[in-house]
Design a protein around this motif. Structure first.
Motif, mmCIF file in Angstrom:
data_model
loop_
_atom_site.group_PDB
_atom_site.id
_atom_site.type_symbol
_atom_site.label_atom_id
_atom_site.label_comp_id
_atom_site.label_asym_id
_atom_site.label_seq_id
_atom_site.Cartn_x
_atom_site.Cartn_y
_atom_site.Cartn_z
ATOM 1 N N ALA A 1 49.438 45.458 34.805
ATOM 2 C CA ALA A 1 50.074 44.967 36.194
ATOM 3 C C ALA A 1 50.553 43.577 36.033
ATOM 4 N N LYS A 2 51.407 43.352 36.724
ATOM 5 C CA LYS A 2 51.792 41.733 36.823
ATOM 6 C C LYS A 2 50.794 40.999 37.268
ATOM 7 N N GLN B 1 48.539 48.173 45.502
ATOM 8 C CA GLN B 1 47.898 49.172 46.536
ATOM 9 C C GLN B 1 47.632 50.537 45.562
ATOM 10 N N ILE B 2 46.291 50.976 45.677
ATOM 11 C CA ILE B 2 45.859 52.210 44.857
ATOM 12 C C ILE B 2 45.989 53.346 45.843
ATOM 13 N N LEU C 1 43.924 46.189 45.502
ATOM 14 C CA LEU C 1 43.411 45.586 44.307
ATOM 15 C C LEU C 1 43.890 44.369 44.046
ATOM 16 N N VAL C 2 43.187 43.083 43.825
ATOM 17 C CA VAL C 2 43.697 41.943 43.570
ATOM 18 C C VAL C 2 43.789 41.802 42.158
ATOM 19 N N GLU D 1 44.254 36.717 36.448
ATOM 20 C CA GLU D 1 44.483 36.381 35.077
ATOM 21 C C GLU D 1 43.685 37.158 34.328
ATOM 22 N N GLU D 2 42.816 38.162 34.467
ATOM 23 C CA GLU D 2 42.076 38.660 33.740
ATOM 24 C C GLU D 2 42.164 40.357 33.807
ATOM 25 N N ASN D 3 41.918 41.062 32.509
ATOM 26 C CA ASN D 3 41.999 42.499 32.642
ATOM 27 C C ASN D 3 40.970 42.957 33.438
ATOM 28 N N ILE D 4 41.224 44.227 33.828
ATOM 29 C CA ILE D 4 40.268 44.869 35.163
ATOM 30 C C ILE D 4 39.946 46.214 34.556
ATOM 31 N N SER D 5 38.479 46.443 35.089
ATOM 32 C CA SER D 5 37.869 47.931 34.662
ATOM 33 C C SER D 5 37.451 48.014 36.104
#
Length: 216
Positions: free
Chosen positions: A177-178, A184-185, A203-204, A207-211
């Motif tokens: 994601a940019k 929006q999920i 979901l905001v 700058e970091e990867n998200i899990s």
């Protein structure tokens, strides 16, 4: 001698070509754009067919092409025999991913085609510098609930993302994601009575990867 003969037959069967329906042609259409919605010309896209990745599985390159000056792509190819456990994948070869994150959409079945055509109106191609990786895990806290559809609204590029070919109680969705946006999920939940509930949550992306685990 008999053992060698049986071994040759077995190896030959493993390497058999994938069966196709000679009477049916499928069409895939899409448009590739960058994060600013500019058309991307000359991007290689491939469609492969396989029946898994384990021992004895088969995989073949089915069709390929480049996007035109408008970023558009149209591929026509024979239909594999889906009832034998085969499905399709759309990807951009890694040699073409020097500046972009990988593109991969898996688990495409005949049910995803409408009148033998699958159209994805727009696919974003993002660079590593401008994007983060997002991993979503949909987990049913009630075994009678199943997820039937997932759609991400926002600037994102599919990576190891799979079409839902049937109702699932557990499902993962992986994409890039940019950075610095709110996506929006959207997903649909089906309960034991067959009732459908459309769910949407934000979901905001920073700058970091998200899990993230999404319980439903």
């Amino acid at each position: 001698m008999k053992k060698y003969f049986l071994l040759i037959i077995f190896i030959s069967c493993v390497s058999c070509t994938i069966p196709y329906d000679a009477e049916t042609r499928l069409v895939f259409e899409t448009k590739l754009v960058d994060s600013n919605d500019n058309s991307l010309e000359g991007i290689d896209v491939e469609i492969t067919v396989s029946n898994g990745s384990g021992f004895g599985s088969s995989s073949e390159l089915l069709s390929f092409g480049k996007t035109n000056s408008n970023g558009e792509l149209r591929l026509i190819f024979p239909s594999p025999e889906f009832d034998r456990g085969y499905d399709l994948s759309v990807n951009s070869p890694y040699s073409d991913n020097e500046n972009y994150v990988p593109l991969e959409i898996n688990n495409i079945g005949i049910e995803n085609f409408n009148d033998y055509k699958l159209t994805i109106p727009k696919i974003y191609r993002l660079t590593y510098d401008e994007s983060v990786q997002v991993y979503l895990e949909f987990n049913s806290i009630n075994n009678s609930n199943k997820i039937t559809n997932v759609f991400i609204d926002g600037i994102n590029s599919p990576y190891s993302s799979s079409f839902l070919d049937e109702e699932e109680t557990f499902y993962t969705y992986n994409f890039f994601a940019k950075k610095n946006q709110t996506i929006q999920i959207n997903y649909t939940v089906k309960n034991i009575s067959g009732q459908l509930q459309n769910v949407s949550q934000e979901l905001v992306i920073n700058e970091e990867n998200i899990s993230q685990i999404i319980n439903y």
